[in-house]
Design an enzyme around this catalytic site. Structure first.
Site, PDB file in Angstrom:
ATOM      1  N   GLU A 176     -44.477 -18.777 -53.820  1.00 53.31           N
ATOM      2  CA  GLU A 176     -45.304 -18.002 -52.893  1.00 53.31           C
ATOM      3  C   GLU A 176     -44.795 -18.091 -51.459  1.00 53.31           C
ATOM      4  O   GLU A 176     -45.497 -17.732 -50.508  1.00 53.31           O
ATOM      5  CB  GLU A 176     -46.761 -18.464 -52.997  1.00 53.31           C
ATOM      6  CG  GLU A 176     -47.343 -18.311 -54.407  1.00 53.31           C
ATOM      7  CD  GLU A 176     -47.877 -16.907 -54.718  1.00 53.31           C
ATOM      8  OE1 GLU A 176     -48.502 -16.303 -53.841  1.00 53.31           O
ATOM      9  OE2 GLU A 176     -47.670 -16.425 -55.860  1.00 53.31           O
ATOM     10  N   HIS A 252     -53.491 -20.968 -51.607  1.00 52.44           N
ATOM     11  CA  HIS A 252     -52.220 -21.370 -50.985  1.00 52.44           C
ATOM     12  C   HIS A 252     -52.492 -22.591 -50.111  1.00 52.44           C
ATOM     13  O   HIS A 252     -53.588 -22.719 -49.555  1.00 52.44           O
ATOM     14  CB  HIS A 252     -51.659 -20.263 -50.068  1.00 52.44           C
ATOM     15  CG  HIS A 252     -51.134 -19.050 -50.792  1.00 52.44           C
ATOM     16  ND1 HIS A 252     -51.343 -17.772 -50.321  1.00 52.44           N
ATOM     17  CD2 HIS A 252     -50.397 -18.926 -51.918  1.00 52.44           C
ATOM     18  CE1 HIS A 252     -50.752 -16.908 -51.140  1.00 52.44           C
ATOM     19  NE2 HIS A 252     -50.182 -17.577 -52.112  1.00 52.44           N
ATOM     20  N   CYS A 370     -51.542 -16.240 -42.493  1.00 48.78           N
ATOM     21  CA  CYS A 370     -51.008 -15.452 -43.620  1.00 48.78           C
ATOM     22  C   CYS A 370     -50.200 -14.269 -43.120  1.00 48.78           C
ATOM     23  O   CYS A 370     -49.302 -13.786 -43.804  1.00 48.78           O
ATOM     24  CB  CYS A 370     -52.141 -14.886 -44.472  1.00 48.78           C
ATOM     25  SG  CYS A 370     -53.003 -16.105 -45.446  1.00 48.78           S
TER      26      CYS A 370
HETATM   27  N1  LIG Z   1     -51.694 -15.352 -47.797  1.00 51.05           N
HETATM   28  C1  LIG Z   1     -52.794 -14.468 -48.012  1.00 51.05           C
HETATM   29  C2  LIG Z   1     -52.565 -13.628 -49.211  1.00 51.05           C
HETATM   30  C3  LIG Z   1     -53.731 -12.779 -49.567  1.00 51.05           C
HETATM   31  C4  LIG Z   1     -53.451 -11.908 -50.759  1.00 51.05           C
HETATM   32  N2  LIG Z   1     -54.560 -11.026 -51.041  1.00 51.05           N
HETATM   33  C5  LIG Z   1     -54.452  -9.983 -51.854  1.00 51.05           C
HETATM   34  O1  LIG Z   1     -53.398  -9.691 -52.379  1.00 51.05           O
HETATM   35  C6  LIG Z   1     -55.701  -9.180 -52.109  1.00 51.05           C
HETATM   36  C7  LIG Z   1     -55.440  -7.719 -52.396  1.00 51.05           C
HETATM   37  C8  LIG Z   1     -56.634  -7.035 -52.992  1.00 51.05           C
HETATM   38  O2  LIG Z   1     -57.441  -7.696 -53.657  1.00 51.05           O
HETATM   39  O3  LIG Z   1     -56.770  -5.813 -52.780  1.00 51.05           O
HETATM   40  C9  LIG Z   1     -53.131 -12.763 -51.987  1.00 51.05           C
HETATM   41  O4  LIG Z   1     -54.081 -13.188 -52.655  1.00 51.05           O
HETATM   42  O5  LIG Z   1     -51.956 -13.022 -52.228  1.00 51.05           O
END
Ligand SMILES: NCCC[C@H](NC(=O)CCC(=O)O)C(=O)O
EC number: 3.5.3.23
Length: 446
Positions: A176, A252, A370
């Site tokens: 990640e 994370h 983020c």
């Molecule tokens: N570092 C923050 C990352 C947030 C990201 N959210 C998303 O992808 C949510 C997209 C949605 O639900 O439409 C994730 O979880 O990887």
């Protein structure tokens, strides 16, 4: 003599399809806000305002471009055919969840774009980049190719910059990126300690792992990145994230800890073996005092840390201490707000707090940290990179005008099938690569 270096922050510009699709099981905000009406224009402007304020303070601030969405090549690879409008219509009709996944603007969270090791740490003394495969979530697993192209277009000179492809995909090497990677050091230009935080050991089924939510980062992925970047054991620490924290919504490590320079700001429930992590860092930070700022559950319960995103803050050097750039939600949750007031009186490394409104991103589980990828660059490396992406007053104005011209102020799940949205996005992105001087990086441009 130590080479002078700065930390540059590259924020992801929010894309025109920003929406709430509930795609990230384990990310509480993403699930809670599923089907809310999104405002892509506001989201992009909130991100730009954060970048502008930090650039105005003198920080080196860069921009990473959004990705082409909905991603038609992925839909075609999944068997949808005809012209682009047909592909969209078929997907909307028979696989709306897949259409949502290939439409996410999730590339905005550039802390997940890549892992970056500064030249002071690496075997060949170049800056190393490995885009994250983001294997844990389908909608994010399609990011790394374009991310790699964008990074190569920005950091082109091979005598300074080394680019690796993403790790092999699949859950064993789930990676990640920088969200699970923190660098501790004295000055940026000196060799530092790279702290890799993982959720589980993939090749050891008996090892501790979360029970409810997925562990997105594996130990084996972190070790592979360290090998690729030529990091040595005396500059590398691996730490397991507390599985209970993952199960409480800490998907994370950057939702529960942030480090900068010699300071590590973290919640007591962040790591499985807190004392060992601190000892390992201290041992490797020879000659530099680690400032561990530990937040207790009594002061800030884990659920308040997750709801406020206190630790998803940017921790930045100032002439007299460090600035914690927090999301607005931190002042809305009483325990956290009180904690921040006490923190400022505590005589620790953090001497100021600045609040940023990034609510559109927060509703999908993305706070200030983020939204940015940190790249430590020596003066020569900074000179060598493509300056088109560095935020100046002029670039800021151009990007605001660009957003105002191309972005919608309302987007729902139903809109994702609209062929006009695809057309608008491509037109916008085509213009953007010109503004940023990136050449051709999108599939529709190749
Ligand atoms: N570092 C923050 C990352 C947030 C990201 N959210 C998303 O992808 C949510 C997209 C949605 O639900 O439409 C994730 O979880 O990887």
């Amino acid at each position: 003599m130590v080479t002078h270096a700065v930390e540059a922050n590259f924020d992801g510009l929010v894309g025109p399809t920003h929406n709430y699709a509930g795609l990230s099981w384990g990310n509480v905000a993403s699930k809670t806000n599923v089907n809310a009406v999104a405002n892509p224009k506001e989201a992009a402007l909130q991100g730009l305002a954060k970048m502008k304020l930090l650039a105005d303070r003198g920080y080196v601030q860069g921009v990473l471009p959004p990705h082409e969405r909905p991603h038609i090549p992925t839909l075609r690879a999944l068997g949808f055919t005809g012209n682009d409008a047909d592909v969209l219509a078929q997907a909307a009709q028979s696989a709306p969840a897949v259409l949502a996944a290939v439409s996410s603007a999730s590339a905005m969270w550039t802390a997940n774009a890549a892992t970056v090791s500064p030249s002071a740490d690496t075997g060949d003394h170049r800056v190393h980049f490995t885009p994250a495969n983001l294997s844990a979530k389908f909608h994010r697993s399609i990011e790394h190719e374009v991310t790699g192209r964008a990074l190569k277009a920005i950091f082109t000179d091979e005598s300074y910059f080394a680019h690796h492809p993403a790790l092999p995909s699949g859950s064993h090497f789930g990676d990640e990126g920088a969200a699970n990677h923190t660098r501790l050091c004295s000055r940026y230009g000196e060799p530092g300690v790279e702290l890799f935080v993982y959720g589980k050991a993939a090749f050891n089924e008996a090892a501790p792992a979360p029970a409810r939510y997925p562990a997105r980062q594996t130990l084996e992925a972190s070790q592979a990145i360290a090998r690729l970047h030529g990091l040595t054991a005396d500059h590398t620490v691996y730490a397991q994230q507390n599985p209970a924290a993952i199960d409480a919504g800490v998907f994370h490590n950057d939702v529960i800890a942030v480090g900068n320079g010699n300071a590590l700001f973290y919640h007591e429930q962040a790591f499985l073996d807190e004392q060992r992590v601190l000892a390992d860092i201290r041992q490797r930070l020879a000659g530099v005092e680690l400032e561990a700022v530990r937040v207790s559950s009594e002061d800030v319960p884990l659920q308040d840390a997750v709801a406020s995103y206190l630790f998803n803050s940017q921790l930045l050097n100032t002439p007299d201490g460090m600035l914690l750039a927090v999301p607005g939600e931190c002042r809305e949750i009483e325990t956290v707000s009180r904690y921040l007031d006490e923190l400022l009186l505590s005589n620790g490394p953090i001497t100021s707090v600045e609040v940023f409104d990034v609510k559109q991103s927060m509703r999908n589980g993305g706070g200030p940290a983020c939204l940015r990828l940190r790249v430590v660059l020596t003066d020569d490396e900074l000179k060598a990179m493509n300056h088109g992406v560095l935020l100046t007053d002029d670039l800021y104005q151009r990007l605001v005008t660009w957003v105002e011209a191309h972005y919608r102020d309302e987007l729902t799940q139903a809109d994702l099938a609209d062929p006009m949205l695809l057309e608008e996005s491509r037109k916008a992105l085509d213009e953007l690569t010109g503004i940023l001087g990136l050449g051709s990086i999108y599939d529709f441009q190749l």
